[in-house]
Design a protein around this motif. Structure first.
Motif, mmCIF file in Angstrom:
data_model
loop_
_atom_site.group_PDB
_atom_site.id
_atom_site.type_symbol
_atom_site.label_atom_id
_atom_site.label_comp_id
_atom_site.label_asym_id
_atom_site.label_seq_id
_atom_site.Cartn_x
_atom_site.Cartn_y
_atom_site.Cartn_z
ATOM 1 N N PRO A 75 27.471 -53.916 50.051
ATOM 2 C CA PRO A 75 27.071 -55.426 50.226
ATOM 3 C C PRO A 75 25.483 -55.494 50.266
ATOM 4 O O PRO A 75 25.143 -56.624 49.862
ATOM 5 C CB PRO A 75 27.793 -55.755 51.892
ATOM 6 C CG PRO A 75 28.916 -54.925 51.817
ATOM 7 C CD PRO A 75 28.424 -53.628 51.163
ATOM 8 N N LEU A 76 24.893 -54.765 50.859
ATOM 9 C CA LEU A 76 23.358 -54.884 50.734
ATOM 10 C C LEU A 76 22.891 -54.693 49.279
ATOM 11 O O LEU A 76 22.093 -55.676 49.101
ATOM 12 C CB LEU A 76 22.768 -53.573 51.631
ATOM 13 C CG LEU A 76 21.342 -53.434 51.785
ATOM 14 C CD1 LEU A 76 20.832 -54.468 52.321
ATOM 15 C CD2 LEU A 76 21.001 -52.107 52.602
ATOM 16 N N LEU A 77 23.480 -53.989 48.665
ATOM 17 C CA LEU A 77 23.002 -53.745 47.151
ATOM 18 C C LEU A 77 23.467 -55.275 46.456
ATOM 19 O O LEU A 77 22.437 -55.536 45.670
ATOM 20 C CB LEU A 77 23.494 -52.523 46.495
ATOM 21 C CG LEU A 77 22.943 -51.278 46.769
ATOM 22 C CD1 LEU A 77 24.103 -50.055 46.193
ATOM 23 C CD2 LEU A 77 21.535 -51.029 46.420
ATOM 24 N N TYR A 78 24.606 -55.503 46.606
ATOM 25 C CA TYR A 78 24.798 -56.862 45.809
ATOM 26 C C TYR A 78 23.933 -57.845 46.398
ATOM 27 O O TYR A 78 23.653 -58.946 45.673
ATOM 28 C CB TYR A 78 26.323 -57.134 46.257
ATOM 29 C CG TYR A 78 27.408 -55.971 45.765
ATOM 30 C CD1 TYR A 78 26.763 -55.308 44.701
ATOM 31 C CD2 TYR A 78 28.404 -55.968 46.314
ATOM 32 C CE1 TYR A 78 27.765 -54.238 44.285
ATOM 33 C CE2 TYR A 78 29.376 -54.892 45.845
ATOM 34 C CZ TYR A 78 29.046 -54.111 44.906
ATOM 35 O OH TYR A 78 29.650 -52.910 44.638
ATOM 36 N N ARG A 79 23.604 -57.975 47.847
ATOM 37 C CA ARG A 79 22.894 -59.284 48.155
ATOM 38 C C ARG A 79 21.448 -59.223 47.743
ATOM 39 O O ARG A 79 20.876 -59.890 47.177
ATOM 40 C CB ARG A 79 22.736 -59.007 49.888
ATOM 41 C CG ARG A 79 22.163 -60.260 50.370
ATOM 42 C CD ARG A 79 22.023 -60.359 51.828
ATOM 43 N NE ARG A 79 23.470 -59.949 52.591
ATOM 44 C CZ ARG A 79 23.573 -58.730 53.417
ATOM 45 N NH1 ARG A 79 22.494 -58.081 53.573
ATOM 46 N NH2 ARG A 79 24.817 -58.607 53.715
ATOM 47 N N GLU A 81 20.870 -57.392 44.826
ATOM 48 C CA GLU A 81 20.731 -57.951 43.503
ATOM 49 C C GLU A 81 20.828 -59.531 43.299
ATOM 50 O O GLU A 81 20.161 -60.382 42.418
ATOM 51 C CB GLU A 81 21.923 -57.419 42.956
ATOM 52 C CG GLU A 81 22.187 -57.303 41.223
ATOM 53 C CD GLU A 81 23.290 -56.747 40.961
ATOM 54 O OE1 GLU A 81 24.210 -56.425 41.695
ATOM 55 O OE2 GLU A 81 23.572 -56.517 39.730
ATOM 56 N N LYS A 82 21.664 -60.397 44.266
ATOM 57 C CA LYS A 82 21.853 -61.821 44.107
ATOM 58 C C LYS A 82 20.418 -62.453 44.489
ATOM 59 O O LYS A 82 20.092 -63.483 43.659
ATOM 60 C CB LYS A 82 22.793 -62.010 45.254
ATOM 61 C CG LYS A 82 23.275 -63.599 45.064
ATOM 62 C CD LYS A 82 24.395 -63.863 46.162
ATOM 63 C CE LYS A 82 24.625 -65.405 45.900
ATOM 64 N NZ LYS A 82 25.521 -65.628 47.041
#
Lengths: 132, 899
Positions: A75-79, A81-82
């Motif tokens: 989730p941290l990576l996706y955040r 990235e977002k």
């Protein structure tokens, strides 16, 4: 860093164990405040890495004291990235399965610089208190 | 080894994210776990332990799912349940919103129908009035480059003739000397009797100069225009160009008509051309054009030409005006006897053909109808607000599921737009029907260009823009309101969806107050016009209107060359008609009230000193003996009789009869009978006043009464055509027409009669424009009043339904039912009173705009300003009473149990 000093080689006494657990809780909280972001951004600062590589590096460099579970790492990576601080890209290499590599963006670089100096000021301050 | 990817996929199964993203995440995380497992085993851990350890890693997979769901955009939602949106094209989104809006609106047919009908009424009325304005005011005049067309008058403001016809020599001077015009042309009406075939017929012709058609930019569809040779005195002037209508009606659309001959006033005229069908001069009653042949030898005091000009390319009206002023003063200097005091006046065709009063009244109607539209919008906005309240829960669910506010706002706006566009389409239909009705009433309303009125692209654009704007207007505020839900409250079961309810109710109340205010302003306007009209109908015309028939008789100039010849004709005709059955009285007159034939003259009155700048003048008619009796105009002194008829020795007593107003103005406090007056139009003869006749409203019931004098048609007998006035004893005066025709035919079969009218009809027609304005404004005001009342009712009914529980508690605690009635009525009437007060203020400050439309009523008429709000408050009371009665009948037990 200070928390490395609580590390012991070999078997751990119960006292030491408590200390480690305690540190993990602090770290957990700190992560939520952004140090986790700092860690990830720092890891991809000079080269692209995939998620498992990052977790390995963290574990190695912290000598096992810090570990990211998948539930917090991805989730941290996706955040990130977002927000546009890192970009993820599937990369296929000969003879290997494809992996998703993350690399820092210019915006991420700025954030990293800010977070890094903030962290150093924070740790420096804590050290001055504790070592006095 | 466990399939870690499918392990992850299963645990994230409930995620609402796009499937491709779902698979990628499962792959990435699964890979991570697999790597971890491999590492642990490689480090020497037993496979079972490694498996357990990695599985441990997934123990908080719900955290993973929750976090991913927060970060990754939602799956494309089912539009009926969610308001969120992925990355779709806006067109796709719009289409989806439209489908959703259609479904939503179909679920509440009552609301939808109410909103659409309300708006369609407003949009339809607005579009109808705009259609008329579009044609009359906005569409270019039907001539080539109409901006360059100018109307020219001779002008003598000192004598009270700011716009007067031009004389032949003056026109010729203008034409020869002006440089700012490409061409200048003149025309004058000419009547002919056509005797080529069948019954003699009066032909409406215009005598025009050769420049006339080129000035208008018209070329004949068949044949050619007049030549210079045909347009000069002594030239070959017996040629004619016929209109398209005449060509069809009398000449059988014969393509070989050019070169044939028509017998006009017993003279052969060669047809040299046919005008195109689009020729738009003189209305559809014009039959043909003949050469005018302007004559420099004619008197400069004889003003009878209508002059038009086409500006030179690049020239302006102002340049032409200053040049023409110079020319006019030169002429006045050269011919002081005839042209002293005469100047020139120019106006654009547009200002001439679409007079200011017409534009004024259309503007007022447009404002009125725009107010109706505003009120309709207000009502629909109010409906939307109420609906927004009941949809609060639905919207909250969508927000809870992640819909963004802008998305919900947009969705609500799309619904509003859909209503507006449907209403707009129906509005165009309503407009098309009502425009047809208005066009039918148009000629009676005195509107110019009525035959050109039609829907065109501009009207459709207008209707579309109106719909979109009103959609935004009534949709935006309720949408802003509704898209700001407070989740917790709204989602609770059994809640009234009342979060933000107070603000919403305030907004609706404000809307109702505004609606009432606008309605009151409109009603006051309509009230003033109704009062004016009633006043006008009580104005005495000065003669008896009932069973009075008028018609015109044209004596061909070739047979009746002199006055005495004409006099002899009438001296034989009148006794013949007077003894016909059913005829009470008959007379002739050069003019009839509300009809053509009036003229005015300067006077010289011994002993009367005129004030500077005020002309001593009067309008005049030539009438036969018995005219006053036939018209039932009261007369003091004596009527004209045989004593006035010229004797064989050529002598006659020059006498005149004057009106009461003329007597009061020029002989105040003195009996004018026996006094004398010199009358320019009667050759400057000094006439003795033998009688004083009652005032007659010859120029319309709303026209000022001016001085009027009468000469004997037996003395001044050269006037042609004359009017015949006939007082009948019969119920239907028109039944005399055949007998009259027969009597005339017996005397001379080549004399036609035409323009047969009952004076009662003329009177009614003269009120047409006022009636038109009054009906329309009253109609708009009635719609406005209805809408405002419905709005008031709606707000109160909603209020009562929202407060059922509150009312129940009050009743349970011992409040009397009349207290409840008072409470609800009080709230409603407070809104109505505020609105009415605002409306009165608005109407009072806007009163000047309606000044030109009212007659003998002040635009701030106290009676109207008191009566209209009173009527409105009465209706408001009814609108409030119905919900209040429902509130009163609330059963406290039921009300309390209901929640």
């Amino acid at each position: 860093m200070r928390w490395r000093e609580s590390q012991v080689d070999g078997g751990a006494s119960s006292e030491q164990y408590i200390a480690v657990k305690y540190m993990e809780r602090i770290l957990d909280r700190e992560m939520k405040k952004g140090s986790a972001e700092l860690v990830v951004l720092a890891l991809v600062e000079h080269r692209a890495r995939h998620g498992y590589e990052m977790s390995q590096v963290i574990e190695e460099r912290s000598e096992g004291a810090v570990r990211f579970r998948v539930a917090s790492l991805y989730p941290l990576l996706y955040r990130l990235e977002k927000r546009g601080w890192v970009t993820g890209r599937w990369v296929e290499k000969a003879g290997q399965r494809r992996r998703r590599y993350y690399r820092i963006t210019p915006a991420g670089r700025k954030v990293l610089a800010q977070q890094r100096s903030g962290w150093e000021r924070f740790v420096g301050a804590i050290n001055r208190i504790v070592e006095a | 080894m466990r399939n870690w990817t499918s392990e992850v996929r299963d645990r994230l199964a409930r995620l609402e994210i796009p499937p491709t993203r779902h698979a990628a995440i499962a792959e990435e995380v699964g890979q991570h776990l697999e790597d971890r497992y491999t590492t642990l085993v490689a480090r020497g851990m037993r496979p079972e332990s490694a498996d357990r350890a990695v599985l441990q890693e997934l123990s908080d997979s719900d955290v993973l799912a929750r976090e991913v769901q927060r970060i990754v955009p939602h799956r494309e939602p089912d539009p009926d349940t969610l308001g969120g949106g992925g990355r779709r094209s806006w067109l796709e989104a719009l289409w989806q919103d439209l489908r959703y809006a259609t479904r939503t609106l179909r679920r509440t047919p009552g609301f939808t129908a109410m909103a659409i009908v309300t708006l369609a009424l407003g949009a339809g009325a607005t579009t109808a009035i705009f259609t008329i304005i579009n044609t009359i005011v906005l569409r270019p005049l039907p001539f080539a480059e109409p901006d360059r067309l100018v109307r020219l008058w001779e002008s003598n403001p000192e004598k009270g003739w700011p716009e007067f016809s031009a004389s032949h020599p003056t026109f010729l001077d203008w034409r020869a000397r002006s440089r700012s015009f490409e061409r200048v042309a003149a025309q004058t009406p000419a009547g002919f009797t056509l005797t080529s075939a069948g019954d003699p017929e009066i032909i409406r012709a215009n005598a025009v100069t050769e420049d006339f058609l080129p000035v208008l930019g018209v070329t004949p569809a068949l044949g050619r225009n007049f030549t210079a040779e045909e347009d000069r005195p002594g030239g070959r002037t017996t040629v004619a160009i016929v209109t398209h209508r005449f060509w069809q009606r009398r000449l059988g659309s014969n393509p070989g008509v050019v070169g044939t001959t028509l017998t006009l006033d017993n003279q052969p005229f060669e047809v040299i051309g046919v005008l195109p069908e689009s020729f738009a001069w003189g209305g559809d009653r014009l039959d043909l054009l003949v050469p005018l042949a302007p004559d420099p030898a004619r008197s400069r005091a004889d003003h009878r030409l209508l002059v038009i000009g086409r500006l030179a390319p690049g020239g302006t009206l102002e340049q032409a005006r200053s040049e023409m002023n110079g020319i006019a003063s030169q002429i006045a200097h050269d011919f002081p006897a005839s042209n002293q005091g005469w100047s020139v006046r120019l106006s654009s065709f547009y200002d001439w053909l679409i007079p200011q009063p017409t534009r004024d009244s259309l503007r007022i109607l447009m404002t009125a109808v725009a107010l109706v539209l505003l009120i309709a919008c207000g009502n629909v906005a109010s409906l939307m607000l109420a609906r927004g309240a009941s949809r609060q829960k639905e919207i909250s669910v969508r927000v809870a599921l992640g819909a963004e506010r802008s998305r919900i706002l947009w969705q609500l706006l799309v619904e509003a737009m859909l209503i507006a566009l449907i209403a707009g389409a129906i509005g165009v239909g309503i407009a098309s029907v009502s425009t047809r009705l208005l066009v039918a009433a148009g000629p009676a309303a005195g509107l110019p260009r009525v035959d050109e009125i039609s829907l065109d692209v501009r009207v459709f654009l207008f209707a579309f823009a109106t719909a979109v704007l009103s959609g935004v207007f009534f949709g935006l505020v309720p949408a802003l309101q509704a898209s700001r839900p407070q989740l917790a409250g709204a989602l609770k079961e059994g809640s009234r969806g009342d979060s933000g309810g107070a603000a919403r109710q305030r907004l609706r109340s404000t809307l109702v107050v505004a609606e009432v205010a606008l309605s009151v302003a409109l009603l006051i306007g309509a009230g003033l016009l109704i009062r004016s009209f009633a006043r006008l109908q009580h104005v005495q015309p000065g003669f008896d209107v009932e069973r009075l028939l008028t018609m015109r008789v044209n004596l061909p100039r070739t047979t009746y060359r002199t006055g005495p010849e004409m006099r002899t004709f009438y001296q034989r005709l009148l006794p013949e008609l007077a003894t016909a059955p059913g005829v009470r009285a008959v007379a002739t007159s050069s003019g009839v009230p509300l009809g053509p034939g009036g003229a005015s003259t300067e006077l010289s009155i011994p002993g009367y000193t005129p004030s500077a700048g005020v002309p001593v003048s009067a309008n005049w008619y030539l009438v036969s003996p018995g005219y006053f009796a036939a018209m039932n105009i009261p007369l003091r002194g004596r009527d004209f009789d045989d004593r006035d008829v010229p004797k064989p020795d050529g002598s006659a007593l020059p006498v005149t009869i004057i009106s009461e107003t003329m007597a009061r103005r020029y002989w105040p406090g003195v009996d004018p009978i026996g006094k004398t007056v010199a009358i320019s139009s009667f050759g400057g003869q000094t006439c003795t006043i033998i009688g004083v006749a009652g005032d007659v409203r010859n120029f319309g019931l709303d026209a000022e009464l001016g001085p009027m004098l009468y000469g004997s048609a037996m003395v001044f007998s050269g006037w042609n055509p004359m009017n015949l006035v006939l007082r009948s004893a019969l119920e239907n005066p028109q039944s005399h027409v055949e007998a009259i025709r027969g009597a005339i035919r017996k005397l001379d079969p080549k004399v036609p009669i035409y323009d047969v009218n009952e004076v009662a009809d003329l009177l009614s027609t003269s009120l047409g424009p006022r009636r038109f304005n009054m009906y329309l404004l009253t109609c708009f005001a009635a719609i406005a009043l209805t809408l405002a009342s419905v709005g008031l009712f709606g707000v109160l009914a909603y209020l009562v339904s929202q407060r059922t529980r509150d009312i129940g508690i009050r009743l349970a605690l011992g409040a009397a039912r009349t207290d409840i009635l008072r409470l609800i009525l009080g709230q409603g009437m407070m809104l109505a009173l505020t609105g009415a007060a605002l409306g009165v203020i608005v109407a009072f400050s806007a009163a000047n705009t309606i000044e030109n439309l009212v007659f003998s009523v002040s635009p701030r008429d106290p009676l109207t300003f008191i009566a209209v709000p009173a009527v409105l408050l009465g209706i408001a009371l009814i609108a409030c009473y119905l919900p209040a009665r429902r509130a009163m009948s609330v059963d406290p037990l039921v009300a309390l149990r209901s929640e």
